[in-house]
Design a protein around this motif. Structure first.
Motif, PDB file in Angstrom:
ATOM      1  N   ALA A   2       0.838  -1.197   0.000  1.00 53.63           N
ATOM      2  CA  ALA A   2       0.000   0.000   0.000  1.00 53.63           C
ATOM      3  C   ALA A   2       0.873   1.248   0.000  1.00 53.63           C
ATOM      4  CB  ALA A   2      -0.912   0.004   1.220  1.00 53.63           C
ATOM      5  N   GLN A   3       0.312   2.306  -0.520  1.00 51.10           N
ATOM      6  CA  GLN A   3       1.038   3.567  -0.550  1.00 51.10           C
ATOM      7  C   GLN A   3       0.325   4.561   0.337  1.00 51.10           C
ATOM      8  OE1 GLN A   3       1.334   5.407  -4.416  1.00 51.10           O
ATOM      9  NE2 GLN A   3       3.303   6.297  -3.888  1.00 51.10           N
ATOM     10  N   MET A   4       1.115   5.409   1.015  1.00 47.10           N
ATOM     11  CA  MET A   4       0.556   6.404   1.912  1.00 47.10           C
ATOM     12  C   MET A   4       1.343   7.696   1.730  1.00 47.10           C
ATOM     13  SD  MET A   4      -0.173   5.784   5.943  1.00 47.10           S
ATOM     14  CE  MET A   4       1.428   6.038   6.628  1.00 47.10           C
ATOM     15  N   ASN A   5       0.642   8.778   1.552  1.00 52.88           N
ATOM     16  CA  ASN A   5       1.295  10.084   1.424  1.00 52.88           C
ATOM     17  C   ASN A   5       1.033  10.892   2.679  1.00 52.88           C
ATOM     18  OD1 ASN A   5       2.208   9.746  -1.314  1.00 52.88           O
ATOM     19  ND2 ASN A   5       0.061   9.891  -1.910  1.00 52.88           N
ATOM     20  N   ILE A   6       2.076  11.501   3.214  1.00 49.57           N
ATOM     21  CA  ILE A   6       1.919  12.318   4.421  1.00 49.57           C
ATOM     22  C   ILE A   6       2.537  13.691   4.199  1.00 49.57           C
ATOM     23  CG2 ILE A   6       1.918  10.325   5.957  1.00 49.57           C
ATOM     24  CD1 ILE A   6       4.813  11.085   6.705  1.00 49.57           C
ATOM     25  N   SER A   7       2.050  14.652   4.941  1.00 48.89           N
ATOM     26  CA  SER A   7       2.620  15.995   4.928  1.00 48.89           C
ATOM     27  C   SER A   7       3.269  16.245   6.282  1.00 48.89           C
ATOM     28  CB  SER A   7       1.538  17.048   4.692  1.00 48.89           C
ATOM     29  OG  SER A   7       0.939  16.852   3.429  1.00 48.89           O
ATOM     30  N   VAL A   8       4.492  16.745   6.246  1.00 51.15           N
ATOM     31  CA  VAL A   8       5.222  17.055   7.475  1.00 51.15           C
ATOM     32  C   VAL A   8       5.864  18.426   7.338  1.00 51.15           C
ATOM     33  CG1 VAL A   8       5.694  14.625   8.046  1.00 51.15           C
ATOM     34  CG2 VAL A   8       7.326  15.902   6.667  1.00 51.15           C
ATOM     35  N   PRO A   9       6.125  19.083   8.458  1.00 52.87           N
ATOM     36  CA  PRO A   9       6.840  20.356   8.382  1.00 52.87           C
ATOM     37  C   PRO A   9       8.251  20.147   7.814  1.00 52.87           C
ATOM     38  CG  PRO A   9       5.902  20.007  10.576  1.00 52.87           C
ATOM     39  CD  PRO A   9       5.745  18.732   9.813  1.00 52.87           C
ATOM     40  N   ASP A  10       8.807  21.204   7.246  1.00 51.93           N
ATOM     41  CA  ASP A  10      10.148  21.126   6.651  1.00 51.93           C
ATOM     42  C   ASP A  10      11.170  20.577   7.644  1.00 51.93           C
ATOM     43  OD1 ASP A  10       9.324  22.085   4.192  1.00 51.93           O
ATOM     44  OD2 ASP A  10       9.822  24.176   4.665  1.00 51.93           O
ATOM     45  N   ASP A  14      13.509  17.431   6.826  1.00 51.24           N
ATOM     46  CA  ASP A  14      14.976  17.534   6.889  1.00 51.24           C
ATOM     47  C   ASP A  14      15.554  16.464   7.817  1.00 51.24           C
ATOM     48  OD1 ASP A  14      14.783  19.705   5.179  1.00 51.24           O
ATOM     49  OD2 ASP A  14      15.048  21.204   6.763  1.00 51.24           O
ATOM     50  N   TRP A  15      14.871  16.230   8.934  1.00 42.72           N
ATOM     51  CA  TRP A  15      15.333  15.226   9.892  1.00 42.72           C
ATOM     52  C   TRP A  15      15.357  13.838   9.243  1.00 42.72           C
ATOM     53  CZ3 TRP A  15      17.468  15.118  14.633  1.00 42.72           C
ATOM     54  CH2 TRP A  15      17.475  13.897  15.306  1.00 42.72           C
ATOM     55  N   ALA A  16      14.257  13.477   8.580  1.00 41.98           N
ATOM     56  CA  ALA A  16      14.172  12.169   7.932  1.00 41.98           C
ATOM     57  C   ALA A  16      15.232  12.032   6.842  1.00 41.98           C
ATOM     58  CB  ALA A  16      12.771  11.959   7.358  1.00 41.98           C
ATOM     59  N   GLU A  17      15.416  13.054   6.067  1.00 42.00           N
ATOM     60  CA  GLU A  17      16.424  13.017   5.001  1.00 42.00           C
ATOM     61  C   GLU A  17      17.832  12.910   5.568  1.00 42.00           C
ATOM     62  OE1 GLU A  17      15.365  16.455   2.692  1.00 42.00           O
ATOM     63  OE2 GLU A  17      13.902  15.321   1.496  1.00 42.00           O
ATOM     64  N   ALA A  18      18.062  13.515   6.722  1.00 40.59           N
ATOM     65  CA  ALA A  18      19.376  13.407   7.375  1.00 40.59           C
ATOM     66  C   ALA A  18      19.639  11.963   7.810  1.00 40.59           C
ATOM     67  CB  ALA A  18      19.461  14.350   8.571  1.00 40.59           C
ATOM     68  N   ARG A  19      18.606  11.261   8.311  1.00 41.35           N
ATOM     69  CA  ARG A  19      18.770   9.851   8.698  1.00 41.35           C
ATOM     70  C   ARG A  19      19.163   9.015   7.479  1.00 41.35           C
ATOM     71  NH1 ARG A  19      18.205  12.616  12.320  1.00 41.35           N
ATOM     72  NH2 ARG A  19      20.423  12.339  12.195  1.00 41.35           N
ATOM     73  N   VAL A  20      18.544   9.325   6.341  1.00 43.19           N
ATOM     74  CA  VAL A  20      18.863   8.614   5.103  1.00 43.19           C
ATOM     75  C   VAL A  20      20.295   8.941   4.680  1.00 43.19           C
ATOM     76  CG1 VAL A  20      18.280   8.340   2.657  1.00 43.19           C
ATOM     77  CG2 VAL A  20      16.450   8.488   4.368  1.00 43.19           C
ATOM     78  N   ALA A  21      20.670  10.204   4.753  1.00 39.67           N
ATOM     79  CA  ALA A  21      22.017  10.633   4.352  1.00 39.67           C
ATOM     80  C   ALA A  21      23.098   9.983   5.215  1.00 39.67           C
ATOM     81  CB  ALA A  21      22.122  12.158   4.427  1.00 39.67           C
ATOM     82  N   SER A  26      17.704   3.343   3.518  1.00 42.88           N
ATOM     83  CA  SER A  26      17.885   3.482   2.075  1.00 42.88           C
ATOM     84  C   SER A  26      17.029   4.594   1.483  1.00 42.88           C
ATOM     85  CB  SER A  26      17.584   2.154   1.373  1.00 42.88           C
ATOM     86  OG  SER A  26      16.236   1.774   1.608  1.00 42.88           O
ATOM     87  N   SER A  27      15.960   4.963   2.196  1.00 40.59           N
ATOM     88  CA  SER A  27      15.065   6.018   1.707  1.00 40.59           C
ATOM     89  C   SER A  27      14.241   6.552   2.877  1.00 40.59           C
ATOM     90  CB  SER A  27      14.119   5.459   0.636  1.00 40.59           C
ATOM     91  OG  SER A  27      13.254   4.498   1.218  1.00 40.59           O
ATOM     92  N   THR A  28      13.551   7.658   2.645  1.00 38.89           N
ATOM     93  CA  THR A  28      12.675   8.176   3.698  1.00 38.89           C
ATOM     94  C   THR A  28      11.521   7.202   3.946  1.00 38.89           C
ATOM     95  OG1 THR A  28      11.536   9.557   2.063  1.00 38.89           O
ATOM     96  CG2 THR A  28      13.243  10.626   3.397  1.00 38.89           C
TER      97      THR A  28
END
Length: 77
Positions: A2-10, A14-21, A26-28
């Motif tokens: 299943a796919q789920m789209n969520i909206s989060v504050p910037d 940024d926090w999630a992308e930093a964990r990936v970086a 492997s991805s958010t």
């Protein structure tokens, strides 16, 4: 899957992308799946704790002292 789209504050994006970086995920999407699994585990443990507390509340009083309970637990280890 299943796919789920969520909206989060910037800030959270940024926090999630930093964990990936950092290379931990492997991805958010992978990061969010891990957070959801951890939340499921936490909730299962919380529910179990609440159930065990209720069992304790329903049990009869004991004449044992804290010291004797600790000594018995150490003996049974």
């Amino acid at each position: 899957m299943a796919q789920m789209n969520i909206s989060v504050p910037d800030r959270l994006k940024d926090w999630a992308e930093a964990r990936v970086a950092e290379g931990r995920y492997s991805s958010t999407s992978d990061y969010m799946r891990d957070l959801l699994r951890r939340d499921q585990d936490y909730e299962a443990k919380r529910r179990n704790l609440v159930a065990e507390i209720e069992i304790g509340r329903q049990s009869p009083d004991s004449d044992k002292t804290i010291a004797s309970i600790i000594a018995e637990a150490r003996k049974n280890r």
